[in-house]
Design a protein around this motif. Sequence first.
Motif, short mmCIF file in Angstrom:
data_model
loop_
_atom_site.label_atom_id
_atom_site.label_comp_id
_atom_site.label_asym_id
_atom_site.label_seq_id
_atom_site.Cartn_x
_atom_site.Cartn_y
_atom_site.Cartn_z
N LEU A 108 -56.44 21.69 72.15
CA LEU A 108 -57.28 21.93 73.33
C LEU A 108 -58.52 21.06 73.21
O LEU A 108 -59.08 20.91 72.12
CB LEU A 108 -57.71 23.40 73.43
N ILE A 109 -58.95 20.49 74.33
CA ILE A 109 -60.12 19.61 74.33
C ILE A 109 -61.07 20.07 75.43
O ILE A 109 -60.66 20.35 76.57
CB ILE A 109 -59.72 18.14 74.57
N VAL A 110 -62.35 20.18 75.08
CA VAL A 110 -63.40 20.50 76.05
C VAL A 110 -64.22 19.24 76.28
O VAL A 110 -64.72 18.62 75.33
CB VAL A 110 -64.30 21.64 75.54
N VAL A 111 -64.35 18.85 77.54
CA VAL A 111 -65.03 17.60 77.91
C VAL A 111 -66.13 17.91 78.91
O VAL A 111 -65.90 18.59 79.91
CB VAL A 111 -64.03 16.59 78.53
N GLY A 112 -67.34 17.44 78.62
CA GLY A 112 -68.45 17.55 79.57
C GLY A 112 -68.66 16.21 80.26
O GLY A 112 -68.85 15.19 79.60
N ARG A 132 -65.83 7.35 73.37
CA ARG A 132 -65.44 8.00 74.64
C ARG A 132 -66.65 7.98 75.55
O ARG A 132 -67.26 9.02 75.84
CB ARG A 132 -64.96 9.42 74.37
N ASN A 133 -67.02 6.80 75.99
CA ASN A 133 -68.33 6.61 76.61
C ASN A 133 -68.42 7.10 78.04
O ASN A 133 -69.50 7.04 78.63
CB ASN A 133 -68.73 5.13 76.53
N TRP A 134 -67.35 7.63 78.63
CA TRP A 134 -67.43 8.15 79.98
C TRP A 134 -67.74 9.66 80.01
O TRP A 134 -67.89 10.25 81.06
CB TRP A 134 -66.13 7.88 80.74
N VAL A 135 -67.83 10.27 78.81
CA VAL A 135 -68.12 11.70 78.75
C VAL A 135 -69.51 11.93 78.17
O VAL A 135 -70.07 11.08 77.49
CB VAL A 135 -67.07 12.46 77.90
N ARG A 136 -70.05 13.12 78.46
CA ARG A 136 -71.31 13.54 77.85
C ARG A 136 -71.06 14.32 76.56
O ARG A 136 -71.83 14.22 75.62
CB ARG A 136 -72.10 14.44 78.84
N ASN A 137 -70.03 15.15 76.55
CA ASN A 137 -69.70 15.97 75.39
C ASN A 137 -68.19 15.98 75.18
O ASN A 137 -67.44 15.91 76.15
CB ASN A 137 -70.18 17.43 75.56
N TRP A 138 -67.78 16.11 73.92
CA TRP A 138 -66.36 16.13 73.60
C TRP A 138 -66.16 17.05 72.40
O TRP A 138 -66.75 16.87 71.35
CB TRP A 138 -65.89 14.71 73.25
N PHE A 139 -65.33 18.09 72.58
CA PHE A 139 -65.03 19.02 71.50
C PHE A 139 -63.52 19.18 71.39
O PHE A 139 -62.83 19.28 72.40
CB PHE A 139 -65.64 20.41 71.76
N GLU A 140 -63.01 19.22 70.18
CA GLU A 140 -61.58 19.42 69.95
C GLU A 140 -61.36 20.70 69.17
O GLU A 140 -62.11 21.01 68.24
CB GLU A 140 -60.99 18.23 69.18
N LEU A 141 -60.33 21.44 69.54
CA LEU A 141 -59.94 22.65 68.84
C LEU A 141 -58.53 22.49 68.31
O LEU A 141 -57.67 21.93 68.98
CB LEU A 141 -60.00 23.87 69.77
N HIS A 142 -58.31 23.00 67.10
CA HIS A 142 -56.98 22.99 66.48
C HIS A 142 -56.37 21.58 66.53
O HIS A 142 -55.30 21.37 67.07
CB HIS A 142 -56.06 24.01 67.14
N GLU A 143 -57.14 20.64 65.98
CA GLU A 143 -56.70 19.24 65.86
C GLU A 143 -56.32 18.65 67.22
O GLU A 143 -55.35 17.90 67.34
CB GLU A 143 -55.52 19.16 64.88
N GLY A 144 -57.10 18.99 68.23
CA GLY A 144 -56.94 18.37 69.54
C GLY A 144 -55.93 19.03 70.45
O GLY A 144 -55.62 18.50 71.52
N MET A 175 -71.25 25.74 69.51
CA MET A 175 -72.16 25.67 70.65
C MET A 175 -71.89 24.42 71.47
O MET A 175 -71.96 23.32 70.97
CB MET A 175 -73.61 25.66 70.15
N ALA A 176 -71.59 24.60 72.73
CA ALA A 176 -71.37 23.47 73.62
C ALA A 176 -72.59 23.18 74.46
O ALA A 176 -72.82 22.06 74.88
CB ALA A 176 -70.18 23.74 74.53
#
Length: 444
Positions: free
Chosen positions: A151-155, A137-149, A369-370
């Motif tokens: 919810l997704i947090v993207v930096g 996912r090379n267009w993002v700085r950070n990627w976090f997934e919750l509950h198997e995706g 920690m994000a």
Amino acid sequence: MKIVIAGAGEVGSHLARLLSRESQDIIIIDSNQERIEHLDSSCNLLALIGSPTSIATLTQAIRGFCDLFIAVTPHETTNVISCMIAKSLGAKKTVARIDNYEFMRGDNQRLFIERGVDAMIYPEYLAAREVLKSLERNWVRNWFELHEGELIVVGVKIRENASIVGKSLRDISSENHFYHVSAIKRNQETIIPGGNDRVMANDIVYFTTTREHIEGLRQLCGKVKTEIRKVLIMGGSRIAVRLVAMAGDRYKFRIIEMDRNRCETLAERCSEARISCGDARNVEMLIEEGITEMDAFVALTDSSETNILTSLTAKEYGVKKTVAEVENLQFISQAENLNIGTILNKKLLASGKIFQMLLDADAESSKFMALADADVAEIEVRPKSKVTRAAVKDLGLSRDMTIAGLIRDGHGMLVSGNTEIQPGDHVLVFCLANTIHKIERLFG
């Protein structure tokens, strides 16, 4: 919770500072008196000078019970032995930092569990996994997934071409209902934004969204998909070895390493990669190794400064994606402001993993920690808690926190001002460092 940490080095000290902010009962053990005294003066904890493998020292620390015992000294053997002793002395759960991936394999892992080591943290494995995510996912700085995706947090680093530049969050949310701007990193400051805050060029913006809207978010941020195939790695570290092994045949790797003996080892362990012996700080060496033809550049040397500078050089030669290991926490904010792509820090990754393990011992909240100076908490809502009494807009939340999304009945959804939170929801909260106690009052 009573938490005992063995090892006051970089990982142990960082973890102790994080946990001490949350009013946990923390005891830290180290044989180095200077490290102990320095840490004891800056954190709310009890420090013991002694060997982490001393039965007398561990008995004094545990005193018959311990919710979580974490061994993070630089020495793998010390960590494993101290966990075994701690378990026999009454620790409910033990975690050991290790340096050998072989220990984590199925049957081997069960062997350690039977002897008192409940979980193992291999920072290099966590780092290699982060590099893989950044290449995929090379267009993002950070990627976090919750509950198997669900919810997704993207930096995302926002450039001038993004359609949201200059717009207020209120305007963005009215036009795009599928994204929640949860935090903004601007220069060296993290902002928990309100409706009147605007997104500016060069901000790192943290969005919360759901999986079906990721493509729309990419377009909103003005990002272009890049196919990564050729990857140049500087530094033949354990991260590099693990990365090549995990990637399989997805990428064509070249590794540049200065140490000739290490190059011979790499040739045996990374047979799929091309190994070159030389100094990647030398621009001529980079050109000889085809830097202008590379899709990605990953800097994994022991020097944060070298990794930052060579990543900048790679960008100048047209490399689309760069990843730099920056182990000096003081450099992270400055590095994020530079055009060097994804920042990698093993201490933050290991701490985040241990926070997830903390959830297993304390089912009230899940934390990861994000950001280096902010917290992201996933908290289960209890009956009759304050957040269930009114819509979000009427809760009177302070400016240093925001509720970004929630999981209800296994499905992810974003949170707006009109959302009414219900008992049993798993709520995603962004907050500035040192404000987690305010969240606990809302959800307690």
